[in-house]
Motif scaffolding. Structure first.
Motif, PDB file in Angstrom:
ATOM      1  N   LYS A   1       0.839  -1.205   0.000  1.00 30.58           N
ATOM      2  CA  LYS A   1       0.000   0.000   0.000  1.00 30.58           C
ATOM      3  C   LYS A   1       0.878   1.261   0.000  1.00 30.58           C
ATOM      4  N   HIS A   2       1.950   1.243   0.789  1.00 28.66           N
ATOM      5  CA  HIS A   2       2.852   2.405   0.824  1.00 28.66           C
ATOM      6  C   HIS A   2       3.472   2.664  -0.543  1.00 28.66           C
ATOM      7  N   ASP A   3       3.814   1.585  -1.263  1.00 30.48           N
ATOM      8  CA  ASP A   3       4.409   1.760  -2.592  1.00 30.48           C
ATOM      9  C   ASP A   3       3.436   2.438  -3.540  1.00 30.48           C
TER      10      ASP A   3
ATOM     11  N   GLY B   1      -5.183  10.647   7.957  1.00 33.96           N
ATOM     12  CA  GLY B   1      -6.213  10.670   8.999  1.00 33.96           C
ATOM     13  C   GLY B   1      -6.096   9.557  10.030  1.00 33.96           C
ATOM     14  N   PHE B   2      -5.361   8.499   9.714  1.00 35.14           N
ATOM     15  CA  PHE B   2      -5.152   7.347  10.613  1.00 35.14           C
ATOM     16  C   PHE B   2      -3.666   7.031  10.533  1.00 35.14           C
ATOM     17  N   ALA B   3      -2.865   7.931  11.124  1.00 36.29           N
ATOM     18  CA  ALA B   3      -1.446   8.018  10.776  1.00 36.29           C
ATOM     19  C   ALA B   3      -0.583   6.880  11.313  1.00 36.29           C
TER      20      ALA B   3
ATOM     21  N   ARG C   1       6.806   4.579  11.935  1.00 37.28           N
ATOM     22  CA  ARG C   1       7.968   3.710  11.631  1.00 37.28           C
ATOM     23  C   ARG C   1       7.643   2.268  11.945  1.00 37.28           C
ATOM     24  N   TYR C   2       8.264   1.370  11.188  1.00 36.09           N
ATOM     25  CA  TYR C   2       8.105  -0.072  11.416  1.00 36.09           C
ATOM     26  C   TYR C   2       9.466  -0.715  11.292  1.00 36.09           C
ATOM     27  N   ARG C   3       9.495  -2.003  11.568  1.00 33.99           N
ATOM     28  CA  ARG C   3      10.667  -2.779  11.167  1.00 33.99           C
ATOM     29  C   ARG C   3      10.167  -3.967  10.353  1.00 33.99           C
TER      30      ARG C   3
ATOM     31  N   GLY D   1       6.537   4.520   7.910  1.00 30.53           N
ATOM     32  CA  GLY D   1       5.086   4.404   7.908  1.00 30.53           C
ATOM     33  C   GLY D   1       4.506   5.494   7.017  1.00 30.53           C
ATOM     34  N   SER D   2       3.187   5.521   6.895  1.00 34.87           N
ATOM     35  CA  SER D   2       2.589   6.442   5.923  1.00 34.87           C
ATOM     36  C   SER D   2       2.962   7.921   6.150  1.00 34.87           C
ATOM     37  N   PRO D   3       3.089   8.427   7.409  1.00 31.04           N
ATOM     38  CA  PRO D   3       3.461   9.843   7.540  1.00 31.04           C
ATOM     39  C   PRO D   3       4.802  10.152   6.863  1.00 31.04           C
TER      40      PRO D   3
ATOM     41  N   VAL E   1      -3.083  12.763  11.770  1.00 33.68           N
ATOM     42  CA  VAL E   1      -4.062  12.591  12.845  1.00 33.68           C
ATOM     43  C   VAL E   1      -3.903  11.190  13.434  1.00 33.68           C
ATOM     44  N   GLU E   2      -3.724  11.121  14.737  1.00 35.25           N
ATOM     45  CA  GLU E   2      -3.586   9.812  15.391  1.00 35.25           C
ATOM     46  C   GLU E   2      -4.263   9.891  16.755  1.00 35.25           C
ATOM     47  N   GLN E   3      -5.233   9.033  16.932  1.00 34.76           N
ATOM     48  CA  GLN E   3      -6.063   9.088  18.133  1.00 34.76           C
ATOM     49  C   GLN E   3      -5.393   8.454  19.359  1.00 34.76           C
TER      50      GLN E   3
ATOM     51  N   ASN F   1      -5.919  13.224  18.057  1.00 32.42           N
ATOM     52  CA  ASN F   1      -7.375  13.353  18.117  1.00 32.42           C
ATOM     53  C   ASN F   1      -8.026  12.282  17.250  1.00 32.42           C
ATOM     54  N   ASP F   2      -9.336  12.171  17.373  1.00 31.20           N
ATOM     55  CA  ASP F   2     -10.111  11.332  16.463  1.00 31.20           C
ATOM     56  C   ASP F   2     -10.195  12.060  15.119  1.00 31.20           C
ATOM     57  N   PHE F   3     -10.039  11.327  14.020  1.00 31.01           N
ATOM     58  CA  PHE F   3     -10.043  11.968  12.700  1.00 31.01           C
ATOM     59  C   PHE F   3     -11.304  12.797  12.479  1.00 31.01           C
ATOM     60  N   HIS F   4     -12.447  12.235  12.843  1.00 29.59           N
ATOM     61  CA  HIS F   4     -13.712  12.935  12.564  1.00 29.59           C
ATOM     62  C   HIS F   4     -13.791  14.254  13.334  1.00 29.59           C
TER      63      HIS F   4
ATOM     64  N   LEU G   1      -7.100   7.614   4.449  1.00 26.43           N
ATOM     65  CA  LEU G   1      -7.895   7.137   5.581  1.00 26.43           C
ATOM     66  C   LEU G   1      -7.660   5.633   5.720  1.00 26.43           C
ATOM     67  N   ASP G   2      -6.590   5.324   6.418  1.00 31.20           N
ATOM     68  CA  ASP G   2      -6.090   3.953   6.470  1.00 31.20           C
ATOM     69  C   ASP G   2      -6.506   3.320   7.794  1.00 31.20           C
ATOM     70  N   GLN G   3      -7.747   2.895   7.834  1.00 24.71           N
ATOM     71  CA  GLN G   3      -8.302   2.368   9.083  1.00 24.71           C
ATOM     72  C   GLN G   3      -7.921   0.896   9.277  1.00 24.71           C
TER      73      GLN G   3
HETATM   74  C1  LIG Z   1      -3.758   0.883  10.093  1.00 19.47           C
HETATM   75  S1  LIG Z   1      -3.071   1.891  11.320  1.00 19.47           S
HETATM   76  C2  LIG Z   1      -2.307   3.154  10.393  1.00 19.47           C
HETATM   77  C3  LIG Z   1      -1.107   2.767   9.643  1.00 19.47           C
HETATM   78  C4  LIG Z   1      -0.478   3.904   8.916  1.00 19.47           C
HETATM   79  N1  LIG Z   1      -1.435   4.615   8.080  1.00 19.47           N
HETATM   80  C5  LIG Z   1       0.642   3.423   8.017  1.00 19.47           C
HETATM   81  O1  LIG Z   1       0.383   3.070   6.855  1.00 19.47           O
HETATM   82  O2  LIG Z   1       1.790   3.399   8.473  1.00 19.47           O
HETATM   83  C6  LIG Z   1      -4.470   2.762  11.936  1.00 19.47           C
HETATM   84  C7  LIG Z   1      -4.139   3.824  12.983  1.00 19.47           C
HETATM   85  O3  LIG Z   1      -5.303   4.624  13.172  1.00 19.47           O
HETATM   86  C8  LIG Z   1      -5.435   4.946  14.546  1.00 19.47           C
HETATM   87  N2  LIG Z   1      -6.869   5.257  14.754  1.00 19.47           N
HETATM   88  C9  LIG Z   1      -7.890   4.401  14.958  1.00 19.47           C
HETATM   89  N3  LIG Z   1      -9.065   5.073  14.996  1.00 19.47           N
HETATM   90  C10 LIG Z   1      -8.773   6.377  14.784  1.00 19.47           C
HETATM   91  C11 LIG Z   1      -9.554   7.543  14.679  1.00 19.47           C
HETATM   92  N4  LIG Z   1     -10.883   7.517  14.808  1.00 19.47           N
HETATM   93  N5  LIG Z   1      -8.946   8.727  14.445  1.00 19.47           N
HETATM   94  C12 LIG Z   1      -7.588   8.781  14.309  1.00 19.47           C
HETATM   95  N6  LIG Z   1      -6.782   7.691  14.412  1.00 19.47           N
HETATM   96  C13 LIG Z   1      -7.373   6.508  14.636  1.00 19.47           C
HETATM   97  C14 LIG Z   1      -4.942   3.716  15.248  1.00 19.47           C
HETATM   98  O4  LIG Z   1      -4.516   4.051  16.556  1.00 19.47           O
HETATM   99  C15 LIG Z   1      -3.793   3.265  14.347  1.00 19.47           C
HETATM  100  O5  LIG Z   1      -2.574   3.819  14.778  1.00 19.47           O
END
Ligand SMILES: C[S@@+](CC[C@H](N)C(=O)[O-])C[C@H]1O[C@@H](n2cnc3c(N)ncnc32)[C@H](O)[C@@H]1O
Length: 428
Positions: free
Chosen positions: A24-26, A55-57, A61-63, A72-74, A110-112, A142-145, A169-171
Motif C-alpha cells: 500500500k505504501h508503494d 487521517g489514521f497516521a 515507523r516499522y521494522r 510508515g505512511s506519515p 491525525v492519530e487518536q 485526536n479522532d479523525f472525525h 484514511l487507512d483504518q
Molecule cells: C492501520 S493503522 C495506520 C497505519 C499507517 N497509516 C501506516 O500506513 O503506516 C491505523 C491507525 O489509526 C489509529 N486510529 C484508529 N481510529 C482512529 C480515529 N478515529 N482517528 C484517528 N486515528 C485513529 C490507530 O490508533 C492506528 O494507529
C-alpha cells in the motif's frame, strides 16, 4: 470491526510491518509523486499549495522481519514530497523552464491513540524531511472525525482557489471511517482525493446469525446503515447453494458494497480493486475515491505501472466479476502483459455489447466516463480497443469534422462511436 493491528510506544520495539502495508505504501508513494508532477506541468506556473492529510497516521515507523527500519505512511508522504520536488526541478530543467517551482505543502497527521501519537511526534521531530521550509507538519492527537472540521477550514483558508488535497484514511478493519466525513470532504473540496482502506474480508468472514447485533451498529458507524443491513448481507450469503457458492455470495456482497461506498461518500469515481498482496492471502480494498475522472485514470495507471498488487476480478467492464462458468476466478489481474492482453480482448467483446445496450451512438469521452467504475482499463487501452473494433468494422468512429481516425491514440473525447446498423440488434 477488528481493532487489532500495530502497536507503537516510546519504550517498546517497533511493530513488524505486514506485506499488505508495504504494498500500500508503494502505491501511495508512486501516486503522490505522479500527482505532484502533473500539477507542476504548466511552464508558467511558479508553484502550488497542496495539503496531504493522513487521517489514521499510526506511529510512522516499522521494522521488517529481518530487522530493517522502514517508513510508515506519515514518512511516506514526506518522502514523496521530497522526491516530487527533485523530479519537478529536473523535469523543468530538461524543458528549459527557468522559473523555480515551489510545492508549498501542509501535512496534517491525525492519530487518536495517545502512545502511538507520542511515538509519531518523536519520529517527526527526528525527521529532517519535516523541517523543510516548504513543508509544514501539524500533528493532531485526536479522532479523525473531530479533527476534520479544523483541517477543512485550514485548507479553505490557505488554498482558496481549489483546495487541492489528498486524504489517506487507512483504518483498521472497515468500520472506523464514517463515510459522511468523506462526503463532507468532497462537498467542501471538489478537487480532493481520498484513499480509503476497507478490510472487506473482515466483514465477510464475520457474517453470521450470531454477529448481526454487532454488525448492524458497525454498519451504522460507517454511514452505510441506511443502505445496507446485516440481515440483508446474511440473506445474500444464505441464498446461494451452488457448489461454488462461496465465491458467488462474496462477489454479490462486494459488488453491493463498492457501489454503496461510492454513493455514500459522494465520490463519482472509485477504483475498487480488491487487493491481494503477493505472498499474502488477506485481501482488502484500497479504494481511491474522487469526483474527477482524471484522478481515477491516474490511479489506474499507477496500478498498471507498479504491478506489485493484484486484483482477482474481470478484465473488461466486469471488474468485480469473480466467476467463470464453473465458479472459478474469472481472471486474476496482475497488471502485467498477460493482463493487458486479457483486458484488450475483454474490451473488444464488452464495448459492442454495451453500445447495443445503450441503443444509441455515444461520444468516446462519455463511454470512458460511463464505464470508469467498471473496468481496470486505462484510457489508452480503451482507445486501442475502439480503434481495433473500428478497423474490423464492428464500430465506426467519426471525428467532429466527419473524418475517420488513423491511429488509436488520436481518438478524442468528442469522437462519436456508433455500431453499424446491423449490429444494433446484438443479443445482450
Ligand atoms: C492501520 S493503522 C495506520 C497505519 C499507517 N497509516 C501506516 O500506513 O503506516 C491505523 C491507525 O489509526 C489509529 N486510529 C484508529 N481510529 C482512529 C480515529 N478515529 N482517528 C484517528 N486515528 C485513529 C490507530 O490508533 C492506528 O494507529
Amino acid at each position: 470491526m477488528a481493532k487489532g493491528g500495530y502497536g507503537w510506544s516510546l519504550d517498546g520495539a517497533l511493530p513488524v510491518i505486514e506485506d499488505h502495508s508495504r504494498a500500500k505504501h508503494d502505491v501511495l508513494r508512486a501516486y503522490l509523486i505522479n500527482y505532484l508532477r502533473i500539477l507542476a506541468q504548466h511552464p508558467r506556473s511558479e508553484g502550488i499549495r497542496v495539503t496531504l492529510v493522513d487521517g489514521f497516521a499510526g506511529g510512522g515507523r516499522y521494522r521488517t522481519e529481518s530487522g530493517e527500519e522502514v517508513s510508515g505512511s506519515p514518512l511516506v508522504l514526506l518522502e514523496a514530497l521530497q522526491e516530487a520536488r527533485a523530479l519537478v526541478a529536473m523535469d523543468r530543467k530538461q524543458r528549459g523552464i527557468r522559473t523555480p517551482y515551489v510545492i508549498d505543502a501542509h501535512v496534517h497527521l491525525v492519530e487518536q491513540n495517545r502512545s502511538t501519537c507520542a511515538f509519531l511526534r518523536k519520529v517527526i521531530a527526528d525527521s529532517s524531511l519535516a523541517s523543510s521550509s516548504d513543508t509544514r507538519v501539524t500533528i493532531h492527537g485526536n479522532d479523525f472525525h473531530r479533527a476534520l472540521p479544523g483541517i477543512l477550514k485550514d485548507i479553505q483558508d490557505r488554498q482558496r482557489r481549489n483546495g487541492r488535497s489528498v486524504f489517506i484514511l487507512d483504518q483498521y478493519g472497515w468500520s472506523q471511517v464514517n463515510l459522511d466525513a468523506v462526503k463532507q470532504i468532497f462537498a467542501e473540496l471538489p478537487y480532493a482525493e481520498v484513499f480509503l482502506t476497507w478490510m472487506i474480508d473482515n466483514l465477510i468472514n464475520f457474517l453470521s446469525e450470531q454477529m448481526i447485533d454487532k454488525l448492524n451498529p458497525a454498519l451504522q458507524r460507517t454511514g452505510l446503515g441506511q443502505a445496507i443491513t446485516a440481515e440483508q448481507l446474511l440473506a445474500i450469503k444464505q441464498t446461494d447453494s451452488g457448489l461454488d457458492g462461496d465465491l458467488a455470495w462474496r462477489r454479490a456482497i462486494q459488488t453491493l458494497m463498492t457501489g454503496q461506498i461510492r454513493a455514500s461518500s459522494g465520490a463519482a469515481f472509485s477504483t475498487p480493486f480488491y487487493i491481494v498482496p503477493r505472498n499474502s492471502r488477506r485481501g482488502y480494498w484500497l479504494l481511491h475515491l474522487a469526483r474527477h475522472w482524471r484522478a481515477n485514470e491516474e490511479m489506474k495507471r499507477i496500478h498498471w505501472e507498479s504491478n506489485n498488487l493484484h486484483h482477482p476480478g474481470g478484465a473488461g467492464f466486469n471488474m468485480l466479476g469473480y466467476l467463470g462458468n464453473h465458479g472459478q476466478l474469472a481472471f486474476d489481474n496482475r497488471f502485467d502483459e498477460h493482463a493487458h492482453q486479457a483486458t484488450r480482448d475483454a474490451l473488444r467483446r464488452d464495448i459492442p455489447q454495451r453500445m447495443s445496450q445503450l441503443h444509441s451512438p455515444i461520444r468516446f469521452g462519455d463511454l470512458v466516463q460511463l464505464t470508469a467504475n467498471e473496468t481496470p482499463a486505462r484510457l489508452d487501452q480503451l482507445q486501442e480497443a475502439v480503434f481495433a473494433l473500428s478497423r474490423e468494422r464492428q464500430l465506426t468512429v467519426t471525428t467532429q469534422s466527419g473524418a475517420t481516425r488513423r491511429g488509436a491514440h488520436s481518438i478524442a473525447s468528442e469522437d462519436l462511436i456508433e455500431l453499424p446498423t446491423q449490429l444494433w440488434l446484438l443479443p445482450n
